[in-house]
Design an enzyme around this catalytic site. Structure first.
Site, PDB file in Angstrom:
ATOM      1  N   TRP A  16      -1.086  -0.114   1.754  1.00 51.87           N
ATOM      2  CA  TRP A  16       0.148  -1.003   1.399  1.00 51.87           C
ATOM      3  C   TRP A  16       0.963  -0.437   0.451  1.00 51.87           C
ATOM      4  O   TRP A  16       2.006  -0.815   0.289  1.00 51.87           O
ATOM      5  CB  TRP A  16      -0.740  -2.126   0.442  1.00 51.87           C
ATOM      6  N   GLU A  17       0.852   0.893  -0.091  1.00 53.01           N
ATOM      7  CA  GLU A  17       1.552   1.640  -0.919  1.00 53.01           C
ATOM      8  C   GLU A  17       2.732   2.544   0.227  1.00 53.01           C
ATOM      9  O   GLU A  17       3.882   2.733  -0.167  1.00 53.01           O
ATOM     10  CB  GLU A  17       1.031   2.616  -1.772  1.00 53.01           C
ATOM     11  N   THR A  18       2.018   2.847   1.359  1.00 50.75           N
ATOM     12  CA  THR A  18       3.270   3.456   2.545  1.00 50.75           C
ATOM     13  C   THR A  18       3.266   4.953   1.878  1.00 50.75           C
ATOM     14  O   THR A  18       3.755   4.998   0.733  1.00 50.75           O
ATOM     15  CB  THR A  18       4.286   2.768   2.740  1.00 50.75           C
ATOM     16  N   ARG A 137      -0.031  -8.894   0.803  1.00 51.10           N
ATOM     17  CA  ARG A 137      -0.951  -7.858   0.214  1.00 51.10           C
ATOM     18  C   ARG A 137      -2.138  -8.650  -0.685  1.00 51.10           C
ATOM     19  O   ARG A 137      -3.590  -8.375  -0.494  1.00 51.10           O
ATOM     20  CB  ARG A 137      -0.447  -7.036  -0.911  1.00 51.10           C
TER      21      ARG A 137
END
Length: 163
Positions: A16-18, A137
Site C-alpha cells: 500500500w505504500e508503493t 486500504r
C-alpha cells in the site's frame, strides 16, 4: 513476550505504500522528500536512491514504533494476522487510531475481534472526508485481520469500487 510484525504484515504495508527507488516530493506542499516504501523525513535527500531490499529494511525500521505500541496495548488474544493488521493501522493512521478513549483502542486492548472488524473499515477519511483509496486500504486491512495473505488482502482492498 515481545511480538513483531510478520513478513506477511510487512508486505501488506509495503504493497500500500508503493516502492520508489528515487527520492521524490509526494505533493508540492510537502516539507520533506519520500523514498522506499513511504519513508518521509529530513534525512531523505534529493539525490537519494535505494533498492527494494533496502526499502524493506527501512520500512521495518520505520514500523518499529507502531509495532512497539501495538505490542504494548494489543490483547494477547489476537493471532499474528490480527496483530499485523493492528500494526498497519497504527503505522498508517497514527497512534490516535488506538487511543485508550476510542472504541477501536478499547477493542484492541480487550481483544474484541467483532468490534474491531466493524471499526477497521471506518478508517477511510482524510481531512474529514471519505477517500476511496484510503477506504480500499482499510478494507484490505480488514481482510488481513481476518487471516488473508497479504496478496489476497491487497487484491480484495484494491477491488473495492466505491465508498
Amino acid at each position: 513476550m515481545s511480538r513483531n510484525i510478520s513478513d506477511n504484515g510487512l508486505k501488506f504495508t509495503a504493497a500500500w505504500e508503493t516502492f520508489a527507488s528515487k527520492a521524490y516530493r509526494a505533493t508540492k506542499d510537502e516539507k520533506y522528500l519520500t523514498i522506499g516504501f513511504g519513508h518521509y523525513g529530513s534525512d531523505v535527500k534529493p539525490t537519494d536512491t535505494m533498492t527494494e531490499a533496502e526499502a524493506y529494511l527501512l520500512l521495518k525500521k520505520d514500523m518499529a514504533e507502531a509495532v512497539k505500541l501495538a505490542d504494548s496495548i494489543a490483547s494477547l488474544k489476537f493471532n499474528q494476522a490480527q496483530f499485523d493488521a493492528i500494526c498497519d493501522l497504527i503505522f498508517n493512521v497514527g497512534p490516535k487510531a488506538v487511543a485508550a478513549g476510542t472504541g477501536t483502542g478499547q477493542a484492541v486492548r480487550a481483544g474484541d475481534v467483532k468490534t474491531l472488524e466493524s471499526k477497521l473499515p471506518q478508517f477511510r477519511n482524510q481531512a474529514g472526508k471519505p477517500v476511496l483509496g484510503i477506504y480500499r486500504r482499510a478494507m484490505g486491512r480488514l481482510a488481513l485481520f481476518q487471516g488473508k495473505s497479504w496478496e489476497e488482502a491487497e487484491k480484495y482492498g484494491r477491488g473495492i469500487k466505491s465508498l
